[in-house]
Design an enzyme around this catalytic site. Structure first.
Site, PDB file in Angstrom:
ATOM      1  N   GLN A  94      -8.330   1.813   0.994  1.00 29.78           N
ATOM      2  CA  GLN A  94      -7.555   3.190   0.717  1.00 29.78           C
ATOM      3  C   GLN A  94      -7.263   3.227  -0.645  1.00 29.78           C
ATOM      4  OE1 GLN A  94      -3.742   2.864   2.800  1.00 29.78           O
ATOM      5  NE2 GLN A  94      -2.870   4.838   2.105  1.00 29.78           N
ATOM      6  N   ASP A 100      -2.151   7.926   3.144  1.00 31.22           N
ATOM      7  CA  ASP A 100      -2.882   8.450   4.567  1.00 31.22           C
ATOM      8  C   ASP A 100      -3.391   7.195   5.703  1.00 31.22           C
ATOM      9  OD1 ASP A 100      -5.027   7.982   3.074  1.00 31.22           O
ATOM     10  OD2 ASP A 100      -6.007   9.469   3.822  1.00 31.22           O
ATOM     11  N   CYS A 101      -2.366   6.277   5.162  1.00 28.95           N
ATOM     12  CA  CYS A 101      -2.909   5.017   6.269  1.00 28.95           C
ATOM     13  C   CYS A 101      -3.016   5.260   7.451  1.00 28.95           C
ATOM     14  CB  CYS A 101      -1.740   3.969   5.958  1.00 28.95           C
ATOM     15  SG  CYS A 101      -0.148   4.463   6.484  1.00 28.95           S
ATOM     16  N   HIS A 257       4.220   1.281   7.827  1.00 24.25           N
ATOM     17  CA  HIS A 257       2.800   1.217   7.542  1.00 24.25           C
ATOM     18  C   HIS A 257       1.912   1.250   9.029  1.00 24.25           C
ATOM     19  CE1 HIS A 257      -1.012   0.592   5.208  1.00 24.25           C
ATOM     20  NE2 HIS A 257      -1.120  -0.669   5.691  1.00 24.25           N
ATOM     21  N   ASN A 281      -5.343  -3.961   8.743  1.00 24.09           N
ATOM     22  CA  ASN A 281      -4.678  -3.433   7.846  1.00 24.09           C
ATOM     23  C   ASN A 281      -5.651  -2.500   7.037  1.00 24.09           C
ATOM     24  OD1 ASN A 281      -3.364  -2.607   5.501  1.00 24.09           O
ATOM     25  ND2 ASN A 281      -2.565  -4.475   5.022  1.00 24.09           N
ATOM     26  N   TRP A 283      -5.556  -1.175   4.435  1.00 26.24           N
ATOM     27  CA  TRP A 283      -5.802  -1.453   2.971  1.00 26.24           C
ATOM     28  C   TRP A 283      -6.870  -2.130   2.576  1.00 26.24           C
ATOM     29  CZ3 TRP A 283      -0.217  -2.997   1.285  1.00 26.24           C
ATOM     30  CH2 TRP A 283       0.624  -1.642   1.049  1.00 26.24           C
TER      31      TRP A 283
END
Length: 502
Positions: A94, A100-101, A257, A281, A283
């Site tokens: 990201q 925009d998770c 999140h 996750n 990320w």
């Protein structure tokens, strides 16, 4: 909420997967051929390479001044590729500029399903053969599949992508997919903040089930296991903390999140079964550090085969945790599938669906106070067979209501407060084909309804109805609030169901 049932007459219907609507009337094949014949690269005037496509309030003036829009061939030294060695949830990371998770968690779920990704990213696109700086992607939006055309100019600062990027520097499917969805939603800024369910539905056109994990049903893990085995998509979210920041807690979980649920598995430790949930996750890094995390000593207490199948010690954003820690750490979960068939206890039983695109107009936006003025839909349900009486859930009907205010920018207009009520129609009331009046509603209470009227894009409810005929009434909370909507009804196959608009 699904697209129309596929039949011989609907396979080529505009808005079906085989013949999607051309978003903003842009025809990919026509544009592509024209560009090739003129030996030109595409520049999309409907989503231009300037600050209007970034959107308002997302970046500082300093950042905006530094942005340079570049094509992938201008960003990497080696040949750019759309996909390198297949699509994977571990491909992307990201960007730091865009929250925009929720969208990326959905990609994490969808990327595990090749058949879905093949629908979203049409084949025969590349940076080599037939390259003309033009690409296209497909999404399901409010009852129709759409085909979205973009150019491949991407916003960069100091030659680095500022939004979603691939960990493989020459791979660009994540960045281009995000750009296509940003175009649909109006701008990149319109992607800032959202719900996992929204993107899961837009990727699949599927049925959505939402769960409050603090009030989760006792058989939730069993439902998740059935969903995982049937390749159903799952996502979840953590509650916000005291600030709007994505604070990383001491146990590694990020507040406010979105995550992807990528697996469920049961192990045995000290002769006791333990139900585990695998999380991702978006990320691409940052993991749970508690029990059953990558370096947890509990993995030494299970069978070697279980440890080998599950454990992967790598900071890639994916980790295991117990079901108890999962429901404690996360507050909501969404399951999205093309059908709720995974809930069935019998392969002889399946679910079917119908949907209706309607409107609340000046005449039919009755609100709660004048509920009889709203659109009305009749549903008849027959007694199910024994094969359909069991399964993971005793509920035999799911109703979903999605609103669409027909605005290009996703975040420009707030959602209306919407919901629906379900009334039983007594056998003695004859069907004259007309709408039910005030007298019908004043004499009876609804047998089912949404838990509340919510200002969400979609509200849904699972419930169990006895055999009979029912009236479904979608409504805004206040009269005079006008919008389009999609009403979807899913029932077990043996439940004879017909939706009739009246």
């Amino acid at each position: 909420m699904p697209p129309p049932d596929v039949t011989k007459t609907r396979e080529v219907a505009v808005g079906s997967l085989n013949n999607p609507l051309k978003f903003l009337d842009q025809d990919y094949k026509t544009l592509h051929q024209s560009l090739l014949s003129k030996k030109m690269q595409f520049s999309d005037e409907s989503f231009p390479a300037n600050s209007s496509s970034i959107g308002k309030g997302l970046l500082s003036e300093k950042d905006l001044a530094q942005i340079k829009w570049k094509r992938p061939s201008e960003i990497v030294l080696y040949r750019a590729c759309l996909v390198v060695d297949g699509v994977s949830r571990f491909d992307y990371a990201q960007g730091s500029k865009l929250g925009d998770c929720w969208f990326l968690a959905s990609i994490g779920a969808v990327s595990t399903q090749t058949d879905i990704m093949d629908k979203v990213i049409p084949a025969e696109q590349s940076f080599s053969k037939g390259y003309a700086g033009i690409f296209h992607f497909r999404f399901w939006r409010f009852g129709k599949w759409i085909d979205v055309v973009i150019d491949d100019q991407l916003p960069t600062i100091n030659d680095r992508l500022i939004f979603l990027s691939s960990k493989i520097t020459t791979e660009f499917w994540p960045a281009l997919l995000e750009k296509a969805y940003a175009k649909v939603c109006g701008s990149f800024a319109d992607l800032h903040g959202g719900f996992v369910s929204e993107a899961l539905i837009d990727f699949t056109g599927g049925v959505h089930m939402h769960f409050d994990l603090k009030e989760a049903p006792a058989n939730l893990w069993n439902m998740m296991e059935s969903a995982f085995k049937s390749k159903t998509l799952m996502g979840c979210s953590t509650p916000r903390g005291t600030t709007s920041q994505n604070t990383v807690l001491p146990n590694g979980i990020v507040e406010g999140h979105a995550y992807t649920v990528t697996g469920v598995y049961q192990v045995t430790t000290k002769d006791q079964p333990v139900r585990l949930v695998r999380m991702f996750n978006p990320w691409g890094k940052g993991e749970w550090t508690g029990n059953w995390s990558d370096r947890s000593p509990l993995w030494k207490t299970v069978a070697a085969n279980d440890s080998k199948n599950c454990l992967s010690v790598a900071d890639n954003g994916e980790f295991w945790m117990s079901m108890e820690d999962y429901t404690e750490s996360f507050n909501t979960m969404d399951i999205c599938s093309t059908s709720p068939d995974f809930l069935n206890g019998s392969s002889k039983c399946s679910w079917s669906s119908q949907y209706h695109i309607g409107q609340w107009t000046a005449e039919t936006a009755g609100g709660i106070r004048t509920i009889w003025k709203n659109p009305q839909f009749r549903v008849r349900i027959e007694k199910p067979s024994e094969d359909c009486a069991g399964g993971e859930s005793r509920e035999n009907i799911l109703v979903s209501l999605m609103q669409n205010q027909e605005n290009r920018h996703r975040k420009q207009l707030p959602h209306l407060f919407i919901g629906f009520l379900v009334y039983e129609i007594p056998r003695e009331i004859k069907d004259d084909g007309g709408k039910y009046s005030l007298s019908f509603f004043s004499q009876r209470k609804p047998v089912a309804r949404t838990d509340m009227f919510a200002n969400l894009r979609e509200v849904m409810k699972f419930f169990d109805l006895e055999p009979g005929e029912y009236l479904i009434v979608p409504s805004t909370i206040s009269p005079g609030e006008m919008a389009s909507f999609v009403l979807s009804v899913f029932t077990k196959h043996q439940c004879k169901k017909t939706i009739v608009s009246i």
